[in-house]
Design an enzyme around this catalytic site. Structure first.
Site, short mmCIF file in Angstrom:
data_model
loop_
_atom_site.label_atom_id
_atom_site.label_comp_id
_atom_site.label_asym_id
_atom_site.label_seq_id
_atom_site.Cartn_x
_atom_site.Cartn_y
_atom_site.Cartn_z
N SER A 69 -2.24 18.39 26.23
CA SER A 69 -3.15 19.51 26.48
C SER A 69 -2.42 20.66 27.19
O SER A 69 -1.44 20.45 27.91
CB SER A 69 -4.33 19.07 27.34
OG SER A 69 -5.09 18.07 26.69
N1 SAH Z 1 -4.71 13.48 27.79
C1 SAH Z 1 -3.68 13.65 26.80
C2 SAH Z 1 -4.13 14.58 25.69
C3 SAH Z 1 -3.95 13.95 24.37
S1 SAH Z 1 -4.76 14.74 22.98
C4 SAH Z 1 -2.37 14.09 27.43
O1 SAH Z 1 -2.34 14.33 28.65
O2 SAH Z 1 -1.35 14.16 26.73
C5 SAH Z 1 -6.17 13.67 22.77
C6 SAH Z 1 -5.89 12.23 22.51
O3 SAH Z 1 -7.16 11.59 22.26
C7 SAH Z 1 -5.04 11.94 21.28
O4 SAH Z 1 -3.91 11.19 21.67
C8 SAH Z 1 -5.96 11.14 20.37
O5 SAH Z 1 -5.29 10.13 19.62
C9 SAH Z 1 -6.92 10.53 21.36
N2 SAH Z 1 -8.23 10.09 20.81
C10 SAH Z 1 -8.96 10.66 19.82
N3 SAH Z 1 -10.11 9.95 19.64
C11 SAH Z 1 -10.09 8.92 20.52
C12 SAH Z 1 -10.98 7.83 20.81
N4 SAH Z 1 -12.13 7.65 20.15
N5 SAH Z 1 -10.62 6.96 21.78
C13 SAH Z 1 -9.46 7.10 22.47
N6 SAH Z 1 -8.58 8.11 22.24
C14 SAH Z 1 -8.89 9.01 21.28
#
Ligand code: SAH
Length: 220
Positions: A69
């Site tokens: 993010s």
């Molecule tokens: N907090 C992360 C942001 C990652 S982007 C960071 O600091 O890097 C969002 C993430 O949510 C992705 O890795 C995606 O695979 C995950 N995601 C999407 N749907 C999800 C679900 N139902 N349960 C868990 N993770 C999920």
């Protein structure tokens, strides 16, 4: 992973201070949140090829079609969560592990769940190597993690079509859920405060763009 990546040079530290100044200018007020961002080397969470961009206030690819993010978004969500040391926090969407590490630095007990197996495995290995203690899980976070509920705080880091009921149910009374909700392209950030078993207060902040939340109560 080359060791070089885990070097935190004066150049990186300088760029990080400039990023923190930028976040302050954009309206982030919590000194504790800004200090955590100043402490944690964001470039550690980047692919080697993209390291030179690590201190730009932008989201970047982390593999599997997902992103780390934007720093402003991490700061904004973390500020809304109002973390106190010892808070039990559930994160949906571990991704690179950067947000989970910020929560850990603020003294939270972090539970984080990721839907992409490769990201889960890579990030679990990496956070262990950094010595950052979090409890990481592989699976669909739209159903929460009932076996460790209730949580003081819950943060969702992918864009949701609706607020999953399970997450409100797994929140303590007095707890806070921060979740971006909207369409696939843009979302509003919701801060949901649970006042009693059946009373919540909702605040809304516009203008965010996340990768889609998948799973049972996510996008199909
Ligand atoms: N907090 C992360 C942001 C990652 S982007 C960071 O600091 O890097 C969002 C993430 O949510 C992705 O890795 C995606 O695979 C995950 N995601 C999407 N749907 C999800 C679900 N139902 N349960 C868990 N993770 C999920």
């Amino acid at each position: 992973m080359p060791l070089l990546k885990l070097e935190d040079t004066y150049l990186h530290k300088g760029k990080r201070r400039a990023l923190v100044a930028e976040l302050r200018a954009k309206g982030i007020k919590s000194e504790r949140v800004l200090e955590a961002i100043n402490t944690l080397p964001r470039h550690f969470f980047f692919d080697s090829a993209l390291i030179s961009h690590a201190y730009e206030d932008k989201a970047f690819p982390i593999g599997e079609g997902q992103t780390i993010s934007q720093p402003y978004t991490v700061a904004f969500q973390t500020e809304l969560l109002d973390i106190h040391p010892g808070d039990k926090v559930l994160e949906i969407g571990t991704g690179s592990g950067y947000q989970a590490s910020i929560l850990h630095l603020l003294g939270a007990e972090v539970y984080s769940i990721e839907y992409q197996k490769k990201l889960f495995e890579g990030t679990q290995r990496f956070l262990k190597r950094l010595g950052i203690e979090t409890k990481l899980f592989y699976g669909d976070g739209t159903v929460g993690i009932p076996q460790f509920a209730p949580y003081d705080k819950i943060i969702v880091t992918a864009g949701a079509p609706v607020v999953p009921d399970a997450l409100i149910n797994q929140l303590k009374i007095g707890g806070i859920l921060v979740i971006p909700v909207g369409d696939r392209k843009s979302q509003s950030m919701l801060k949901i405060s649970k006042k009693s078993a059946n009373e919540i207060i909702r605040e809304e902040f516009q203008g965010f763009a996340f990768v889609p939340l998948l799973g049972k109560d996510g996008w199909k």
